[in-house]
Design an enzyme around this catalytic site. Sequence first.
Site, PDB file in Angstrom:
ATOM      1  N   GLU A   5      34.524  83.750  42.532  1.00  0.00           N
ATOM      2  CA  GLU A   5      33.216  84.041  42.618  1.00  0.00           C
ATOM      3  C   GLU A   5      32.850  84.684  41.662  1.00  0.00           C
ATOM      4  O   GLU A   5      33.310  85.760  41.349  1.00  0.00           O
ATOM      5  CB  GLU A   5      32.905  84.624  44.007  1.00  0.00           C
ATOM      6  CG  GLU A   5      31.174  84.871  44.251  1.00  0.00           C
ATOM      7  CD  GLU A   5      30.508  83.568  44.002  1.00  0.00           C
ATOM      8  OE1 GLU A   5      29.591  83.869  42.972  1.00  0.00           O
ATOM      9  OE2 GLU A   5      30.794  82.552  44.407  1.00  0.00           O
ATOM     10  N   ASP A  12      26.213  75.322  41.076  1.00  0.00           N
ATOM     11  CA  ASP A  12      24.928  75.391  40.409  1.00  0.00           C
ATOM     12  C   ASP A  12      24.734  73.977  39.613  1.00  0.00           C
ATOM     13  O   ASP A  12      25.430  73.682  38.850  1.00  0.00           O
ATOM     14  CB  ASP A  12      24.986  76.408  39.374  1.00  0.00           C
ATOM     15  CG  ASP A  12      23.535  76.735  38.953  1.00  0.00           C
ATOM     16  OD1 ASP A  12      22.656  75.874  38.850  1.00  0.00           O
ATOM     17  OD2 ASP A  12      23.296  77.886  38.499  1.00  0.00           O
ATOM     18  N   LYS A  54      17.734  71.657  34.746  1.00  0.00           N
ATOM     19  CA  LYS A  54      17.188  71.058  33.554  1.00  0.00           C
ATOM     20  C   LYS A  54      18.085  70.556  32.332  1.00  0.00           C
ATOM     21  O   LYS A  54      18.968  70.927  32.354  1.00  0.00           O
ATOM     22  CB  LYS A  54      16.604  72.424  32.671  1.00  0.00           C
ATOM     23  CG  LYS A  54      15.380  72.829  33.507  1.00  0.00           C
ATOM     24  CD  LYS A  54      14.793  74.074  32.788  1.00  0.00           C
ATOM     25  CE  LYS A  54      13.636  75.012  33.576  1.00  0.00           C
ATOM     26  NZ  LYS A  54      13.222  76.036  32.890  1.00  0.00           N
ATOM     27  N   ASP A  93      23.920  69.172  47.161  1.00  0.00           N
ATOM     28  CA  ASP A  93      22.624  68.656  47.603  1.00  0.00           C
ATOM     29  C   ASP A  93      21.471  68.063  46.645  1.00  0.00           C
ATOM     30  O   ASP A  93      20.649  67.597  46.901  1.00  0.00           O
ATOM     31  CB  ASP A  93      22.009  69.793  48.474  1.00  0.00           C
ATOM     32  CG  ASP A  93      21.434  70.776  47.376  1.00  0.00           C
ATOM     33  OD1 ASP A  93      22.426  71.390  46.668  1.00  0.00           O
ATOM     34  OD2 ASP A  93      20.366  70.947  47.394  1.00  0.00           O
ATOM     35  N   THR A  99      29.346  75.701  54.089  1.00  0.00           N
ATOM     36  CA  THR A  99      28.974  76.671  53.431  1.00  0.00           C
ATOM     37  C   THR A  99      27.541  77.374  53.959  1.00  0.00           C
ATOM     38  O   THR A  99      26.794  76.633  54.352  1.00  0.00           O
ATOM     39  CB  THR A  99      29.082  76.529  51.821  1.00  0.00           C
ATOM     40  OG1 THR A  99      28.056  75.743  51.559  1.00  0.00           O
ATOM     41  CG2 THR A  99      30.084  75.560  51.493  1.00  0.00           C
ATOM     42  N   PHE A 122      25.312  78.162  51.818  1.00  0.00           N
ATOM     43  CA  PHE A 122      24.188  77.321  50.916  1.00  0.00           C
ATOM     44  C   PHE A 122      24.035  76.128  51.658  1.00  0.00           C
ATOM     45  O   PHE A 122      22.785  75.625  51.988  1.00  0.00           O
ATOM     46  CB  PHE A 122      24.737  76.971  49.430  1.00  0.00           C
ATOM     47  CG  PHE A 122      24.366  78.353  48.707  1.00  0.00           C
ATOM     48  CD1 PHE A 122      23.463  78.795  48.470  1.00  0.00           C
ATOM     49  CD2 PHE A 122      25.455  78.802  48.008  1.00  0.00           C
ATOM     50  CE1 PHE A 122      23.166  79.924  47.869  1.00  0.00           C
ATOM     51  CE2 PHE A 122      25.157  79.809  47.112  1.00  0.00           C
ATOM     52  CZ  PHE A 122      24.064  80.509  47.094  1.00  0.00           C
ATOM     53  N   GLU A 123      25.083  75.215  52.114  1.00  0.00           N
ATOM     54  CA  GLU A 123      24.794  73.927  52.953  1.00  0.00           C
ATOM     55  C   GLU A 123      24.012  74.266  54.204  1.00  0.00           C
ATOM     56  O   GLU A 123      22.835  73.475  54.245  1.00  0.00           O
ATOM     57  CB  GLU A 123      26.174  73.463  53.308  1.00  0.00           C
ATOM     58  CG  GLU A 123      25.852  72.127  54.065  1.00  0.00           C
ATOM     59  CD  GLU A 123      27.124  71.401  54.583  1.00  0.00           C
ATOM     60  OE1 GLU A 123      26.889  70.274  54.916  1.00  0.00           O
ATOM     61  OE2 GLU A 123      28.402  71.951  54.431  1.00  0.00           O
TER      62      GLU A 123
END
Length: 229
Positions: free
Chosen positions: A75, A125, A129, A168, A206, A208-209
Amino acid sequence: TWRMSGSLSHRRALETGEHGVARDALPEFDAGPIDLRAWFAQPARPTELEIGSGKGTFLIQHAVRHPDVNFVGLEYARAFWRHAADRARRHGLDNVRVVHFEAGAFVRHFVPAGSMRQVHVYFPDPWPKKRHNKRRLIQAGFLRELHRILEPARDDDPQAGCIRLATDHEDYFAWMLDHAEAVSDVFERLAYAAPDSAGEGEAAGTNFERKYRREGRRVQAMILRRRRL
């Protein structure tokens, strides 16, 4: 070591203990690979790597379910690293170490060849862009580096030699497919099956999921397995 982290721990003191490996505890790059097995009480167990452990949600729940496997979590965000290591400590998990380091450099410089049973990369991540796409973790060169550190695939262990990927982000998944194709000489793509620690309908479980699913985002995933050459 102790610090206060109000946003992550509701002002509870965080203690990383032996479960957290700080950057300054690692040698210089030219020292060569580290025997990561020596970090664990049972070094003969198979070892798996999670890249981007966040707050440690997947790492902790999976390590609890698999006490016979050693897990190294990477991490880069210091606050998340501290939080994940503290969680591992509080759960008394002697099979978890969480490292505060950038993933690409750690894998290239410190992870021995053939040392990982499998690698988990969930919701990296996306760098959405276009001018930042080159910063994306999943690229053909990095996949070949993961090939180097993975054990060979084996008939008696369907998870050996695998990279498990989930995102995602639609464009990043298309990017992953392109880069997986670029390494199809050494990896085969398999249909995704969620780890047994994931909840119903989850790809990995997770933090985030779970947030993304509440927002209605679609999750896509794949497994890349080392080809038997």
